[in-house]
Write an enzyme that holds these catalytic residues in place. Sequence first.
Site, short mmCIF file in Angstrom:
data_model
loop_
_atom_site.label_atom_id
_atom_site.label_comp_id
_atom_site.label_asym_id
_atom_site.label_seq_id
_atom_site.Cartn_x
_atom_site.Cartn_y
_atom_site.Cartn_z
N ASP A 11 0.84 -1.32 -0.13
CA ASP A 11 0.07 0.02 0.03
C ASP A 11 0.85 1.23 -0.02
O ASP A 11 2.22 1.30 0.29
CB ASP A 11 -0.96 -0.01 1.12
CG ASP A 11 -1.72 1.35 1.31
OD1 ASP A 11 -2.58 1.36 0.53
OD2 ASP A 11 -1.66 1.97 2.49
N ASP A 13 -0.30 5.33 0.72
CA ASP A 13 -0.59 6.38 1.64
C ASP A 13 -0.98 5.73 3.00
O ASP A 13 -1.80 4.99 3.30
CB ASP A 13 -1.89 7.39 0.96
CG ASP A 13 -2.02 8.32 1.67
OD1 ASP A 13 -1.26 8.79 2.65
OD2 ASP A 13 -2.69 9.35 1.18
#
Length: 272
Positions: A11, A13
């Site tokens: 991932d 952010d």
Amino acid sequence: MGTGIRGLLIDLDGTLYHGGIMIPGADELVRMLQREGLRYLFVTNNSSASPEVVAERLRGMGIPARPDDVVTSAQGAAAYLAEQMPGANVHVIGEAGLREAIQEAGLNLETDQPDVVVQGIDRELTYDKLAAAAAHIRSGARYILTNPDRLLPSEHGLIPGAGSISAMLQASSGVQPVVIGKPSTILMDVALKRLGLAPEETWVVGDNPATDIAAGLAAGCLSVLVLTGLATGDNYKELLAAANCEADVVIDTLPQLQEYIGNQLAQQRQRR
């Protein structure tokens, strides 16, 4: 984690950066993956930016990245539609990254008589845009949602995300969308196919139990929750319980994750 590691779906952010600021250790983690020859992709629910823009943003923070390293929910939506409805006419509520992905997949941008409405984040949303999309869906167009995130972090705090726009569209059309992004397996399947690895050889790394960890679980991957973003030492157990899932490993920082991966690789070499 008993299964060997060959690749990671990471991932962005909250995991590698906050806003425009790199989380400590993100650059070294990626360089270590490159040195060790581990395959990896950055998988993001963000549909607004193209892979080129995402990679440029990462490089600007000091994190090595190429456009081919990035998989967005916009690409996932486009790949899903190109397979399900090749050549379809698509009405888009979204930003440049979504429109580009739709066109690159050989689909047609159509505002009058679409076969499908694809909706992501749109920070220039108007009432007229919402009304038109709802009318198309009520008239029989399929409804695809890039990602269900209701809130997005920004420099001004949390702002409404694609899921919040979708709540309005669902209420006004009476139709629930097909969801592409995490925790759906659709985006994960696109990423795993590009990675070229089986789920059991792949770790999903992220900071959000409801999206990253739930997506890893649904796809059959092993999951690593990092306490660098949404999940913290204080709230991660509560967030995992709310998401009804368990992470295989919980790690505080990215340098600790790098060390953990190194240890796992050393054990794999010993077993050989």
